[in-house]
Design a protein around this motif. Structure first.
Motif, PDB file in Angstrom:
ATOM      1  N   ASP A   1       0.838  -1.200   0.000  1.00  0.00           N
ATOM      2  CA  ASP A   1       0.000   0.000   0.000  1.00  0.00           C
ATOM      3  C   ASP A   1       0.868   1.243   0.000  1.00  0.00           C
TER       4      ASP A   1
ATOM      5  N   HIS B   1      -4.105  10.769   1.769  1.00  0.00           N
ATOM      6  CA  HIS B   1      -4.484   9.686   2.672  1.00  0.00           C
ATOM      7  C   HIS B   1      -4.355  10.062   4.131  1.00  0.00           C
TER       8      HIS B   1
ATOM      9  N   ASP C   1      -4.702  -6.550   5.212  1.00  0.00           N
ATOM     10  CA  ASP C   1      -4.810  -7.282   3.944  1.00  0.00           C
ATOM     11  C   ASP C   1      -4.253  -8.696   4.075  1.00  0.00           C
TER      12      ASP C   1
ATOM     13  N   MET D   1     -11.782 -11.285   2.916  1.00  0.00           N
ATOM     14  CA  MET D   1     -11.079 -10.059   2.518  1.00  0.00           C
ATOM     15  C   MET D   1     -11.245  -9.071   3.649  1.00  0.00           C
ATOM     16  N   ASP D   2     -10.430  -8.030   3.651  1.00  0.00           N
ATOM     17  CA  ASP D   2     -10.657  -7.029   4.680  1.00  0.00           C
ATOM     18  C   ASP D   2     -11.589  -5.943   4.136  1.00  0.00           C
TER      19      ASP D   2
ATOM     20  N   ASP E   1     -12.870  -0.581   1.701  1.00  0.00           N
ATOM     21  CA  ASP E   1     -13.601   0.362   0.847  1.00  0.00           C
ATOM     22  C   ASP E   1     -15.037   0.560   1.317  1.00  0.00           C
TER      23      ASP E   1
ATOM     24  N   HIS F   1     -17.599  -6.707  -4.183  1.00  0.00           N
ATOM     25  CA  HIS F   1     -16.405  -7.297  -4.804  1.00  0.00           C
ATOM     26  C   HIS F   1     -16.376  -8.810  -4.585  1.00  0.00           C
TER      27      HIS F   1
ATOM     28  N   SER G   1     -14.145   5.975  -1.703  1.00  0.00           N
ATOM     29  CA  SER G   1     -12.960   5.972  -2.566  1.00  0.00           C
ATOM     30  C   SER G   1     -11.718   6.346  -1.794  1.00  0.00           C
ATOM     31  N   HIS G   2     -10.777   5.403  -1.759  1.00  0.00           N
ATOM     32  CA  HIS G   2      -9.428   5.741  -1.304  1.00  0.00           C
ATOM     33  C   HIS G   2      -8.724   6.366  -2.489  1.00  0.00           C
ATOM     34  N   SER G   3      -8.729   7.655  -2.611  1.00  0.00           N
ATOM     35  CA  SER G   3      -8.079   8.227  -3.792  1.00  0.00           C
ATOM     36  C   SER G   3      -6.757   8.846  -3.394  1.00  0.00           C
TER      37      SER G   3
END
Lengths: 328, 328
Positions: B49, B56, B77, B216-217, B220, B228, B326-328
């Motif tokens: 990451d 962030h 993750d 999954m973690d 999002d 997903h 959104s992690h942008s």
């Protein structure tokens, strides 16, 4: 592992997923992690590098060249440790100006080098930044368990060998900045190419295991990296300036400007292998180099003591003001 | 692997080398690569990451908190894939304003979390940038060969479980930005802490192998990540809003502002585990969760079809305008 920027799943699918094709462990870049199957009796060798726009590259270079250099610099590290490169992950911090055409060129460069070096993308992360482009690449290779070649393994009497030619990268950078205006176009083009697109002897790396006592790649300049190896091995390195192999283009510069010898001996960006080879293994080393079509040149030997001596043709010690090149 | 900035060998020795202590494969961060010894019959699981200042994280946060979040997001993750985290590498692009005090705090945060999670620094690269801070962390874990938990493994009839509480991260970010002025101080502090310092159930991860079909973690947002998983598994996920576990602080907000339910269901930064558990393994899953002191809540089930349905107490489908963060 996530390659997620808001609305950029499409970019992942279009540009990056094809680079992960054929490697099940990447799961098509759809999952949060990659699974790397490391064979029994192998270690996973990991090396990672980050480059920043306007610091490690100027910006307007072709994106394919930026990609190739990013990958090759890391493959050079892996090979010099005796590892066979297999996978890589990539983290991209991209400003808004990076468009699809840039990414396409970038990934084309990676695709070509994947073919050339037999490596596959395993995962990564793509994020936005409001600053310069920051590119991180982490390479993964395999080496026999416990056999990684360290820089600290040299012993007194070991021969000092280098692959390829030394100084082309540093002289190429000078050419790109306008130095040596008298130099003919072919020589200039050759040197700039060597700076922009290093050609590390990756295939030779794995063959060094069981032959070399110590190895590393020359990235900070021959003298500085030799000093690192001597220091880590608690020895003195003695090399002969006249033995250091240079390209025809570099020789042309040196014949006109002998004062550029320090650029050759201490400049950076060579991405060749520096190896400490025991006398008993010299034939095996040369035979491995020949097998992989890599030029290998003996330039000196390790002795008890500390530091690096560079001797001229008369055996006198050269004073080098510039002892290393800073990748800042 | 090189951690080299001009004149910063001293910083490496002072701040980073202590974090690599005890792991021979890192060779004291003096070499160009790390050697990761992967046991027979294990895969190396890799997740990476990147976070960027002002995108962030805001910038003025305590450097120890920035470090912890950077590390924990990646450990989350790894754990959600069934892996035991062991090592990490780190790439830092740092502007000149980053001083030794900042680095000391940053490395203190890492040192504390290394102790907490049993991981060691294996290598990295530190470079200069003229832009914002860009931090990349790559985590390495071990999982039984071929057993990594993928998001695409769910089957019809599997129960949908989440760990911990959902929505705290997103509500905490809102609190940090000044929302919910009526909320009492303790609840606000709790939520902001949950946003700034996630507490992923890392120890439970490895216990999921052989129990969960998919995992999954949740990073999002619950609904987006469930989508997903449903999509990758080619199934329909059906969950009950009333079953989704929330903290007391979140419950307080929801009782005053029921319109914030989408923030809980679709906000990001939970770093909890989402798992598809077959009915036959439900007891084993709950027993593993208890053993690791992790709260686990059943919120729905997978069926044939596609997409995600969120049902209210009357069984009617909720329309969620905000389907992902959104992690942008």
């Amino acid at each position: 592992m996530t390659m997620t920027v808001s609305g950029e799943f499409e970019r992942i699918a279009r540009f990056f997923a094809p680079l992960a094709k054929g490697f099940d462990g990447a799961d098509g870049l759809n999952d949060d992690a990659a699974a790397l199957p490391v064979p029994n009796d192998q270690d996973l060798i990991v090396s990672t590098d980050t480059i920043v726009e306007k610091i490690h590259y100027l910006g307007p270079e072709k994106p394919a060249s930026i990609a190739s250099k990013l990958l090759r610099v890391t493959l050079s590290d892996l090979a010099s440790k005796g590892a066979v490169p297999v996978w890589y992950t990539m983290n991209l911090a991209l400003p808004a100006k990076i468009d699809d055409a840039w990414l396409e060129g970038f990934c084309d460069g990676l695709a070509r080098d994947q073919e050339r070096y037999g490596v596959t993308l395993a995962g990564g992360d793509t994020v936005k930044t409001e600053g310069p482009v920051v590119l991180t690449l982490t390479g993964y290779g395999l080496a026999p368990a416990g056999k990684i070649l360290r820089r600290g393994g040299a012993r007194p009497g070991d021969l000092i060998y280098v692959t390829g030619t030394i100084g082309d990268g540093a002289l190429g950078l000078e050419c790109a900045r306008g130095a040596f205006p008298e130099l003919n176009w072919n020589a200039r083009y050759y040197l700039v190419q060597r700076y922009e697109l290093p050609d590390p002897p990756v295939a030779l790396g794995a063959a060094l295991i069981g032959i070399a006592h110590a190895a590393m790649d020359i990235s900070d300049g021959l003298v500085a990296d030799l000093a690192h190896m001597a220091d880590a091995s608690d020895l003195r390195a003695m090399i002969h300036a006249i033995s250091v192999p240079v390209s025809d283009a570099a020789a042309e510069i040196l014949s006109d400007c002998p004062d550029r010898l320090p650029s050759v001996l201490s400049g950076g960006d060579d991405y060749q292998i520096l190896a400490a080879v025991p006398v008993a293994a010299e034939d095996a080393f040369l035979s491995a180099a020949r097998k992989h079509s890599v030029a290998a040149t003996r330039i000196g030997e390790f002795k008890k003591g500390s530091g690096v001596s560079v001797l001229d043709a008369d055996g006198a010690e050269l004073a080098l003001a510039q002892t290393g090149y800073s990748h800042s």
